[in-house]
Design a protein around this motif. Structure first.
Motif, PDB file in Angstrom:
ATOM      1  N   ARG A 112       0.833  -1.204   0.000  1.00 11.23           N
ATOM      2  CA  ARG A 112       0.000   0.000   0.000  1.00 11.23           C
ATOM      3  C   ARG A 112       0.873   1.263   0.000  1.00 11.23           C
ATOM      4  N   MET A 113       1.942   1.217   0.798  1.00 10.74           N
ATOM      5  CA  MET A 113       2.838   2.376   0.857  1.00 10.74           C
ATOM      6  C   MET A 113       3.579   2.584  -0.465  1.00 10.74           C
ATOM      7  N   GLU A 114       4.016   1.463  -1.057  1.00 11.65           N
ATOM      8  CA  GLU A 114       4.717   1.553  -2.364  1.00 11.65           C
ATOM      9  C   GLU A 114       3.801   2.181  -3.425  1.00 11.65           C
ATOM     10  N   VAL A 115       2.595   1.683  -3.457  1.00 12.34           N
ATOM     11  CA  VAL A 115       1.627   2.157  -4.454  1.00 12.34           C
ATOM     12  C   VAL A 115       1.324   3.636  -4.229  1.00 12.34           C
ATOM     13  N   THR A 116       1.128   3.990  -2.971  1.00 15.02           N
ATOM     14  CA  THR A 116       0.795   5.379  -2.641  1.00 15.02           C
ATOM     15  C   THR A 116       1.919   6.314  -3.077  1.00 15.02           C
ATOM     16  N   ARG A 117       3.162   5.878  -2.868  1.00 16.06           N
ATOM     17  CA  ARG A 117       4.298   6.724  -3.238  1.00 16.06           C
ATOM     18  C   ARG A 117       4.330   6.948  -4.763  1.00 16.06           C
ATOM     19  N   LYS A 118       4.104   5.882  -5.513  1.00 12.93           N
ATOM     20  CA  LYS A 118       4.097   6.007  -6.986  1.00 12.93           C
ATOM     21  C   LYS A 118       3.004   6.977  -7.442  1.00 12.93           C
ATOM     22  N   ILE A 119       1.843   6.875  -6.819  1.00 14.27           N
ATOM     23  CA  ILE A 119       0.722   7.743  -7.185  1.00 14.27           C
ATOM     24  C   ILE A 119       1.054   9.196  -6.859  1.00 14.27           C
ATOM     25  N   GLU A 120       1.637   9.392  -5.677  1.00 12.94           N
ATOM     26  CA  GLU A 120       1.965  10.767  -5.276  1.00 12.94           C
ATOM     27  C   GLU A 120       3.030  11.366  -6.198  1.00 12.94           C
ATOM     28  N   ALA A 137       3.385  10.632  -9.370  1.00  8.66           N
ATOM     29  CA  ALA A 137       2.707  10.947 -10.643  1.00  8.66           C
ATOM     30  C   ALA A 137       1.906  12.241 -10.518  1.00  8.66           C
ATOM     31  N   ILE A 138       1.256  12.426  -9.368  1.00  9.29           N
ATOM     32  CA  ILE A 138       0.484  13.664  -9.151  1.00  9.29           C
ATOM     33  C   ILE A 138       1.431  14.862  -9.119  1.00  9.29           C
ATOM     34  N   ALA A 139       2.534  14.711  -8.403  1.00 13.44           N
ATOM     35  CA  ALA A 139       3.489  15.823  -8.286  1.00 13.44           C
ATOM     36  C   ALA A 139       4.035  16.211  -9.660  1.00 13.44           C
ATOM     37  N   THR A 140       4.363  15.209 -10.464  1.00 16.36           N
ATOM     38  CA  THR A 140       4.852  15.476 -11.831  1.00 16.36           C
ATOM     39  C   THR A 140       3.796  16.225 -12.639  1.00 16.36           C
ATOM     40  N   THR A 141       2.590  15.720 -12.578  1.00 14.95           N
ATOM     41  CA  THR A 141       1.516  16.282 -13.410  1.00 14.95           C
ATOM     42  C   THR A 141       1.186  17.714 -13.001  1.00 14.95           C
ATOM     43  N   LEU A 142       1.205  17.971 -11.694  1.00 20.13           N
ATOM     44  CA  LEU A 142       0.844  19.317 -11.228  1.00 20.13           C
ATOM     45  C   LEU A 142       1.832  20.376 -11.711  1.00 20.13           C
ATOM     46  N   ARG A 143       3.052  19.944 -12.071  1.00 16.83           N
ATOM     47  CA  ARG A 143       4.041  20.910 -12.585  1.00 16.83           C
ATOM     48  C   ARG A 143       3.883  21.147 -14.089  1.00 16.83           C
ATOM     49  N   GLU A 144       3.000  20.382 -14.725  1.00 24.29           N
ATOM     50  CA  GLU A 144       2.876  20.476 -16.188  1.00 24.29           C
ATOM     51  C   GLU A 144       1.871  21.552 -16.591  1.00 24.29           C
ATOM     52  N   PRO A 145       2.080  22.143 -17.784  1.00 23.52           N
ATOM     53  CA  PRO A 145       1.196  23.239 -18.202  1.00 23.52           C
ATOM     54  C   PRO A 145      -0.182  22.739 -18.639  1.00 23.52           C
ATOM     55  N   PRO A 146      -1.202  23.567 -18.444  1.00 25.60           N
ATOM     56  CA  PRO A 146      -2.538  23.240 -18.977  1.00 25.60           C
ATOM     57  C   PRO A 146      -2.572  23.525 -20.473  1.00 25.60           C
ATOM     58  N   PRO A 147      -3.615  23.081 -21.158  1.00 22.93           N
ATOM     59  CA  PRO A 147      -3.722  23.414 -22.589  1.00 22.93           C
ATOM     60  C   PRO A 147      -3.850  24.925 -22.781  1.00 22.93           C
ATOM     61  N   ASP A 148      -3.276  25.407 -23.879  1.00 23.85           N
ATOM     62  CA  ASP A 148      -3.287  26.840 -24.166  1.00 23.85           C
ATOM     63  C   ASP A 148      -4.184  27.088 -25.374  1.00 23.85           C
ATOM     64  N   PRO A 149      -5.279  27.824 -25.184  1.00 23.24           N
ATOM     65  CA  PRO A 149      -6.191  28.044 -26.330  1.00 23.24           C
ATOM     66  C   PRO A 149      -5.500  28.733 -27.507  1.00 23.24           C
ATOM     67  N   GLY A 150      -4.434  29.463 -27.226  1.00 27.19           N
ATOM     68  CA  GLY A 150      -3.705  30.113 -28.318  1.00 27.19           C
ATOM     69  C   GLY A 150      -2.940  29.129 -29.188  1.00 27.19           C
ATOM     70  N   ASP A 151      -2.546  27.996 -28.605  1.00 27.10           N
ATOM     71  CA  ASP A 151      -1.820  26.972 -29.367  1.00 27.10           C
ATOM     72  C   ASP A 151      -2.762  25.963 -30.025  1.00 27.10           C
ATOM     73  N   GLU A 152      -4.006  25.984 -29.611  1.00 29.57           N
ATOM     74  CA  GLU A 152      -4.966  24.977 -30.099  1.00 29.57           C
ATOM     75  C   GLU A 152      -5.220  25.185 -31.592  1.00 29.57           C
ATOM     76  N   GLN A 153      -5.311  24.090 -32.340  1.00 25.05           N
ATOM     77  CA  GLN A 153      -5.532  24.182 -33.790  1.00 25.05           C
ATOM     78  C   GLN A 153      -6.978  24.552 -34.138  1.00 25.05           C
ATOM     79  N   TRP A 154      -7.897  24.230 -33.251  1.00 31.52           N
ATOM     80  CA  TRP A 154      -9.317  24.522 -33.476  1.00 31.52           C
ATOM     81  C   TRP A 154      -9.826  23.988 -34.806  1.00 31.52           C
ATOM     82  N   THR A 155      -9.411  22.801 -35.152  1.00 35.11           N
ATOM     83  CA  THR A 155     -10.004  22.139 -36.309  1.00 35.11           C
ATOM     84  C   THR A 155     -10.207  20.677 -35.970  1.00 35.11           C
ATOM     85  N   ALA A 156     -11.362  20.153 -36.370  1.00 30.38           N
ATOM     86  CA  ALA A 156     -11.699  18.771 -36.039  1.00 30.38           C
ATOM     87  C   ALA A 156     -11.433  17.824 -37.202  1.00 30.38           C
ATOM     88  N   VAL A 157     -10.970  18.365 -38.350  1.00 30.71           N
ATOM     89  CA  VAL A 157     -10.633  17.480 -39.459  1.00 30.71           C
ATOM     90  C   VAL A 157      -9.114  17.350 -39.564  1.00 30.71           C
TER      91      VAL A 157
END
Lengths: 320, 340
Positions: free
Chosen positions: B298-306, B308-328
């Motif tokens: 349980r402790m091993e698993v919890t550490r891996k999850i934490e 992954a969360i820590a890594t993800t929280l440092r990552e940028p959100p999507p930027d509408p300015g970079d979005e292609q806005w095309t579905a084709v």
């Protein structure tokens, strides 16, 4: 001479012959050759690649999506465009969203035998192009000629995006051409079907022929009518329409679909926003009536736009 | 997460190793979803959260019955199966936390994620819709003359009332495709009890109507889930066509984290078993591990999850300015829709 329907069959034959990823799936399309014979002989020529499906539009389209994800290029036949509503969820929520959501394209072609014929009634006559064009992610083709029926269907198979291929049942047997084309305009480019300087009529699918007949009639009265065939309603070639309106100053848009919203409204909205100053008179749109498509030929012939009703509106517009 | 080290030397050892592996996927899923629920309550999650508490044994067994090259379309309560099929912790948290680096890049969220090229289909919300899609993947393989792979998709009791379920299962039966349909009958479709969903005595009776093989299983019993799913996978792989599995359990959470599930019958609630607790008791009872081992896992698993969360929280959100806005996907076919 080759008919519009034969062109669709020939295009599928060529697609099957050229690309092992192509297969055909739909109701009665195997040995029977399809309700309209658009797949006549193909099951024999391509054993195991032209498959009869159960009466399940959702599963037919859903399975084509899965096959496309796994690298195939399915061509699906809806027996009538009207029945595609039973597969609507898979088309608009699954196929249309797939590339945008997952970055994996969805190269399926859904063939819709579309539009009215006398005696077909409310459930075998519908024009669905506006409905599908509304959804992001779909390409909607509406070929009006034998040549386009052939070349656009081949292009539809080659395109990575889901294509709704609206083939008009009224043109299946009526329309003939001397030979299959060897080259074609790309999808997304409209065609000037007839040149003129007094008024632009924009049309697509079977209505192109009504517009051309109207132009003939008005020519005898001294008017030169330009007819634009949109070829695909999504993408919509606004540039070609605007260029024509710049020449003529008058715009009439004809569609066989129901009047609320739709392709005719979209064309006029774009011209009004981007080319308002080019217009010498208010643009006019002509559609079917706002009722289900009637059964009896007398009612059906009045429900849809015809060369005669288009000409009546055109005369009013020309005299404004 | 790696499977236990000991190589199986006999059938008993094999069963033990599979059980422990499944338990560890269940544990990873349970704690992952507990963390996601906590993040949701803290306002860190974009959109809704739907967890699979109580369904982990069935889901893990489904994921484990599949091999690389198979196809899997999980539903909303299949975190354990997603992990067992190969999903990374980062894919999970990047999707829930809205990182632009996730597989859905902020364009879709929570459970609507996948990697279709890897056979891991991204569900749409419309229930039953993935049944024909998985069938289509399997049909494509048959058309190309490829054999040996199978597909699985998961549904709840509510989805058995949809047209897509019927059409998809019937099509798979007609084509005799190697499709496993796993129905988790968790007694409620959102708040609707099974008495308002169907009236047949048992959903597994429907298998006969489709001409497919059907199996029932107690979804709180991990050993039974592993055996049933493996048997179904073997049958499908051997060419015996679609396999319908009806698994019984009680959902041990709300439909989503916004839902207190106050509609659940107290009698059902009192009788409910938690598959994770049952599995832990089984492991200790069989002396496959000690309580201290479980705590360590349980402790091993919890550490891996934490991590992954820590890594993800440092990552940028999507930027509408970079979005292609095309579905084709074809640039020249983008509609020239004017943007005022």
């Amino acid at each position: 001479m080759i008919t519009y329907l034969e062109a669709i069959r020939e295009a599928q034959h060529k697609a099957l012959a050229d690309d092992p990823r192509v297969y055909l799936y739909g109701q009665d399309i195997g040995n029977f050759g399809g309700a309209f014979k658009a797949t006549k002989g193909l099951a024999k020529d391509f054993p195991g690649r032209v498959l009869d499906a159960p009466l399940s539009e959702d599963a037919i389209i859903g399975s084509a999506i899965g096959a496309a994800i796994d690298g195939m290029r399915p061509i699906v036949e809806m027996q009538f465009a009207d029945f595609s509503t039973c597969g609507l969820n898979q088309i608009i929520n699954h196929a249309a969203t797939l590339y945008w959501r997952t970055n994996i394209p969805c190269p399926i072609v859904v063939r819709l035998p579309s539009g009215g014929t006398a005696g077909a009634g409310p459930f075998h006559s519908q024009s669905m192009e506006a409905l599908y064009a509304h959804y992001p992610g779909l390409i909607v083709m509406t070929p009006a000629t034998v040549e386009d029926a052939y070349s656009m269907l081949l292009e539809a198979v080659a395109i990575d995006d889901p294509v709704i291929f609206c083939e008009h049942k009224y043109l299946y047997y009526h329309l003939k051409a001397p030979a299959l084309p060897t080259e074609a305009l790309p999808t997304g480019k409209a065609r000037v079907a007839r040149q003129g300087r007094d008024m632009t009529i924009v049309a697509y699918s079977a209505m192109v022929h009504e517009a051309l007949a109207c132009a003939d009639e008005l020519a005898s009265e001294g008017w030169q009518i330009e007819v634009i065939d949109l070829r695909s309603v999504k993408p919509l070639d606004t540039d070609t329409v605007l260029a024509s309106v710049a020449r003529t100053g008058r715009l009439l848009v004809v569609g066989e679909a129901f009047p609320w919203g739709g392709v005719t409204a979209e064309v006029i909205a774009r011209v009004a926003q981007e080319g308002f100053s080019l217009l010498d008179a208010p643009p006019v749109r002509i559609n079917a009536k706002d009722t289900p498509v009637p059964y009896h030929p007398n009612l059906w012939g009045t429900h849809r736009p015809t060369a005669r009703t288009i000409a009546a509106e055109a005369r009013k517009l020309l005299h404004l | 997460m790696s499977s236990p080290a000991a190589a199986p030397t006999s059938r008993t050892d094999h069963i033990q190793a599979r059980y422990i592996e499944a338990y560890r996927w269940m544990l990873l899923a349970r704690i992952t979803e507990e963390k996601i629920a906590t993040l949701y309550r803290g306002g860190k999650i974009v959109g809704g959260v739907f967890i699979g508490k109580g369904q982990e044994a069935l889901s893990a067994a489904t994921g484990m019955a599949l091999r690389p090259g198979d196809v899997f379309a999980p539903l909303i309560r299949d975190q354990a199966g997603r992990f067992a099929f190969g999903e990374s912790l980062l894919d999970v948290f990047r999707t829930y936390l809205g990182s632009r680096l996730g597989p859905m890049r902020g364009r879709d969220g929570n459970v609507h994620r996948g990697r279709p090229r890897e056979g891991y289909l991204a569900m749409v919300s419309h229930l039953g819709a993935m049944v024909p899609a998985v069938a289509g993947v399997l049909l494509a393989r048959r058309l190309r003359g490829e054999s040996g792979t199978i597909g699985a998709t998961c549904l709840g009791d509510g989805a058995t009332s949809t047209g897509a379920f019927h059409e998809g299962l019937n099509l798979a039966a007609v084509e005799k495709l190697p499709l496993i349909l796993v129905v988790a009958n968790n007694q409620y479709a959102y708040s609707t009890p099974t008495s308002r969903q169907f009236v047949c005595a048992d959903l597994v009776d429907r298998a006969a109507g489709y001409g497919v093989e059907g199996r029932s299983v107690d979804a709180t019993d991990l050993a039974a889930c592993l055996a049933t799913l493996q048997e179904a996978a073997d049958r499908a792989r051997a060419g015996h066509g679609p396999q319908l599995i009806i698994a019984s359990l009680l959902r041990l959470a709300g439909h989503g984290e916004h839902d207190d599930a106050g509609y659940v019958d107290p009698v059902l609630k009192k009788a409910a078993r938690d598959c994770l607790t049952v599995a832990e008791q089984h492991i200790i009872g069989e002396q496959w591990a000690t309580a201290a081992d479980l705590k360590t896992w349980r402790m091993e698993v919890t550490r891996k999850i934490e991590d992954a969360i820590a890594t993800t929280l440092r990552e940028p959100p999507p930027d509408p300015g970079d979005e292609q806005w095309t579905a084709v996907s074809t640039p020249r076919l983008r509609d020239g829709f004017f943007e005022a």
